[in-house]
Scaffold this motif. Sequence first.
Motif, PDB file in Angstrom:
ATOM      1  N   GLN A  72       0.809  -1.200  -0.036  1.00 29.06           N
ATOM      2  CA  GLN A  72      -0.142   0.062   0.017  1.00 29.06           C
ATOM      3  C   GLN A  72       0.902   1.101   0.043  1.00 29.06           C
ATOM      4  OE1 GLN A  72      -2.936   0.043   3.223  1.00 29.06           O
ATOM      5  NE2 GLN A  72      -4.228   1.508   2.002  1.00 29.06           N
ATOM      6  N   ARG A  73       1.886   1.367   0.854  1.00 30.38           N
ATOM      7  CA  ARG A  73       2.925   2.505   0.802  1.00 30.38           C
ATOM      8  C   ARG A  73       3.469   2.620  -0.746  1.00 30.38           C
ATOM      9  NH1 ARG A  73       4.159   0.427   5.990  1.00 30.38           N
ATOM     10  NH2 ARG A  73       6.116  -0.654   5.394  1.00 30.38           N
ATOM     11  N   ARG A  74       3.676   1.513  -1.397  1.00 32.00           N
ATOM     12  CA  ARG A  74       4.101   1.922  -2.401  1.00 32.00           C
ATOM     13  C   ARG A  74       3.144   1.892  -3.763  1.00 32.00           C
ATOM     14  NH1 ARG A  74       8.046  -2.757  -5.635  1.00 32.00           N
ATOM     15  NH2 ARG A  74       8.227  -1.874  -7.454  1.00 32.00           N
ATOM     16  N   GLY A  75       1.818   2.066  -3.234  1.00 30.08           N
ATOM     17  CA  GLY A  75       0.828   2.386  -4.090  1.00 30.08           C
ATOM     18  C   GLY A  75       0.442   1.347  -5.191  1.00 30.08           C
ATOM     19  N   LEU A  76       0.730   0.131  -4.602  1.00 28.30           N
ATOM     20  CA  LEU A  76       0.177  -1.026  -5.662  1.00 28.30           C
ATOM     21  C   LEU A  76      -1.355  -1.618  -5.184  1.00 28.30           C
ATOM     22  CD1 LEU A  76       3.574  -2.809  -5.501  1.00 28.30           C
ATOM     23  CD2 LEU A  76       2.843  -1.157  -7.429  1.00 28.30           C
ATOM     24  N   VAL A  77      -1.511  -1.379  -3.913  1.00 30.28           N
ATOM     25  CA  VAL A  77      -2.939  -1.909  -3.476  1.00 30.28           C
ATOM     26  C   VAL A  77      -3.459  -0.980  -2.510  1.00 30.28           C
ATOM     27  CG1 VAL A  77      -1.851  -4.382  -3.401  1.00 30.28           C
ATOM     28  CG2 VAL A  77      -1.889  -3.093  -1.346  1.00 30.28           C
ATOM     29  N   GLU A  78      -4.861  -1.269  -2.347  1.00 32.19           N
ATOM     30  CA  GLU A  78      -5.607  -0.654  -1.488  1.00 32.19           C
ATOM     31  C   GLU A  78      -6.667  -1.297  -0.814  1.00 32.19           C
ATOM     32  OE1 GLU A  78      -7.282   2.526  -4.075  1.00 32.19           O
ATOM     33  OE2 GLU A  78      -8.907   0.986  -4.856  1.00 32.19           O
ATOM     34  N   LEU A  93      -5.883  -4.447  -6.199  1.00 31.53           N
ATOM     35  CA  LEU A  93      -4.849  -3.649  -6.916  1.00 31.53           C
ATOM     36  C   LEU A  93      -5.405  -2.217  -7.156  1.00 31.53           C
ATOM     37  CD1 LEU A  93      -3.743  -6.343  -9.282  1.00 31.53           C
ATOM     38  CD2 LEU A  93      -2.558  -5.585  -7.488  1.00 31.53           C
ATOM     39  N   THR A  94      -4.332  -1.513  -7.216  1.00 36.18           N
ATOM     40  CA  THR A  94      -4.614   0.108  -7.579  1.00 36.18           C
ATOM     41  C   THR A  94      -4.320  -0.041  -9.145  1.00 36.18           C
ATOM     42  OG1 THR A  94      -2.153   0.663  -7.365  1.00 36.18           O
ATOM     43  CG2 THR A  94      -3.737   1.129  -5.387  1.00 36.18           C
TER      44      THR A  94
END
Length: 150
Positions: A72-78, A93-94
């Motif tokens: 999540q910090r890497r912007g890959l999932v939410e 997945l984002t």
Amino acid sequence: MAADELSTVDALAQLSFLVHNTLERRAAEQELSMIQTRLLGVLRDREPTMNELAALLELDKSSITGLVDRAQRRGLVERHPSPTDRRAVLVRLTATGRELVTVAAARFAGDVTALLAGLSATDRAALTRVLSRVLVSHAAEQGIDLFPTA
């Protein structure tokens, strides 16, 4: 067994090493660990709860929390609340995560296609059928459906 054939155990073990190393190389290109790669692979076609993720990845809940936090910090999932269970949190997945998975999966598919290039179409289809039966049976024993879609 023919002189140019491995035993089933040796063949499967050596194939698993070959596939794992190929996947690990593709994961490293995206700066992903193997467990992160597995997480993204699971999320490619489903939006599980944290508990379902733990079962699918065979990890404990605290490990899943850390894994999802890092992704999540890497912007890959939410994370988002479940529409059917107020206590549950779903993971998906984002757009960035989906793009990364799409690129990595296409490259890995190319690697596997090249690996199997020496097999006839009939042999590739037979291999797929046999491997699918083994994997679906194993997943069913674990209470996992391999085919849900998000």
